[in-house]
Write a protein that holds these residues in place. Structure first.
Motif: not given
Length: 153
Positions: A61-62, A65-66, A68-69, A78-79, A82
């Motif tokens: 998960y992390l 998120v990384s 995607r950022r 992407s959502k 996640s």
């Protein structure tokens, strides 16, 4: 690219252990050992793969998120991944921190707040736990397939 391979390896190892524990080792334990001993060993086995899964899915998960950022939000799906990863993590947490203690309490004749609140015998809660196990297995397979194809969308 290297990070995706490491994530795929982590998820693959966890998934293999999870499937082997639930669909291979646990049935063999109940075939070969007395019911109480088999139940105790299966509980330890399930707790172990649950804890490993909680760690692995938190890392995935992390990492998602990384990623995607870093891509500034590009990639419309992407959502979905996640959310599936977070949902898988949540189901593992429910299994480990709610159902495993509940079944352990019922097996030893103790009371548990959830069985006091909702009722239900050992068979009902074991069925709930088995259904949750199957759902996590299917979600894990779907997410593993996406990771192996290196499609973090």
């Amino acid at each position: 690219m290297f990070a995706n391979r490491v994530l795929a390896l982590l998820v693959s190892v966890w998934f293999g252990a999870y499937v082997l524990a639930g669909y291979g080792v646990a049935p063999l334990l109940f075939q070969s050992l007395p019911k109480e001993q088999a139940g105790t060993l299966a509980g330890v086995l399930f707790s172990t793969v649950n804890y490993i899964g909680l760690f692995v899915w938190a890392v995935v998960y992390l990492a998602g998120v990384s990623a995607r950022r870093q891509s500034f939000g590009r990639g419309g799906n992407s959502k979905l991944s996640s959310r599936l990863v977070a949902f898988t993590w949540l189901l593992l947490a429910v299994s480990q921190f709610v159902l495993v203690p509940l079944i352990r309490a019922l097996r030893t004749g103790q009371t548990h707040w959830l069985s006091n609140l909702l009722g239900g015998e050992m068979g009902f809660w074991h069925g709930m736990s088995s259904s949750l196990y199957m759902l996590v297995s299917l979600l894990g397979l779907v997410l593993l397939m996406r990771l192996v194809r290196f499609e973090w969308h």
